[in-house]
Write a protein that holds these residues in place. Structure first.
Motif, PDB file in Angstrom:
ATOM      1  N   TYR A  16      39.193  47.156  43.481  1.00  0.00           N
ATOM      2  CA  TYR A  16      38.736  45.918  42.873  1.00  0.00           C
ATOM      3  C   TYR A  16      39.561  44.759  43.399  1.00  0.00           C
ATOM      4  O   TYR A  16      40.646  44.925  43.946  1.00  0.00           O
ATOM      5  N   VAL A  18      40.221  40.574  42.013  1.00  0.00           N
ATOM      6  CA  VAL A  18      39.939  39.475  41.088  1.00  0.00           C
ATOM      7  C   VAL A  18      40.050  38.185  41.893  1.00  0.00           C
ATOM      8  O   VAL A  18      41.080  37.919  42.511  1.00  0.00           O
ATOM      9  N   ARG A  22      38.074  34.133  38.628  1.00  0.00           N
ATOM     10  CA  ARG A  22      38.109  35.263  37.689  1.00  0.00           C
ATOM     11  C   ARG A  22      36.863  36.135  37.737  1.00  0.00           C
ATOM     12  O   ARG A  22      36.500  36.773  36.753  1.00  0.00           O
ATOM     13  N   VAL A  24      35.297  39.616  39.167  1.00  0.00           N
ATOM     14  CA  VAL A  24      35.867  40.899  39.572  1.00  0.00           C
ATOM     15  C   VAL A  24      34.892  41.558  40.542  1.00  0.00           C
ATOM     16  O   VAL A  24      33.743  41.818  40.183  1.00  0.00           O
ATOM     17  N   ALA A  41      33.685  39.718  32.987  1.00  0.00           N
ATOM     18  CA  ALA A  41      34.740  39.787  34.008  1.00  0.00           C
ATOM     19  C   ALA A  41      36.101  39.520  33.385  1.00  0.00           C
ATOM     20  O   ALA A  41      37.091  40.159  33.764  1.00  0.00           O
ATOM     21  N   ALA A  45      39.046  42.195  33.601  1.00  0.00           N
ATOM     22  CA  ALA A  45      40.323  41.843  34.230  1.00  0.00           C
ATOM     23  C   ALA A  45      41.483  42.036  33.260  1.00  0.00           C
ATOM     24  O   ALA A  45      42.540  42.554  33.635  1.00  0.00           O
TER      25      ALA A  45
END
Length: 81
Positions: A16, A18, A22, A24, A41, A45
């Motif tokens: 992943y 970020v 913000r 993902v 998201a 996160a």
């Protein structure tokens, strides 16, 4: 958290990233699987950051698997033909 039955999260883990805004980005095998944005998201996160702070890599993989939508919970009915 229990490991997946086939061990796919260990042999072929999710990755992943970020972004600054913000979002993902979840990928597997070098290919983008899903982009999560908005409130979902932010929750993802936050969950990933908490799991990494606790040192629980398995929990991170489970969160990412759930975010893709391809995560069996064991309670689905099997189709009979």
């Amino acid at each position: 958290m229990p490991e997946d039955a086939r061990g796919r999260l260990v042999s072929d883990p999710f990755e992943y990233r970020v972004t600054k805004d913000r979002k993902v980005l979840v990928s597997r095998g070098g290919r983008l699987v899903v982009t999560v944005s908005g409130a979902a998201a932010e929750r993802l996160a936050t969950g990933i950051e908490a799991a990494e702070a606790a040192g629980d890599a398995t929990a991170v993989q489970h969160l990412l698997a759930r975010a893709t939508g391809n995560y069996r919970r064991g309670n689905e009915k099997r189709a009979t033909r």
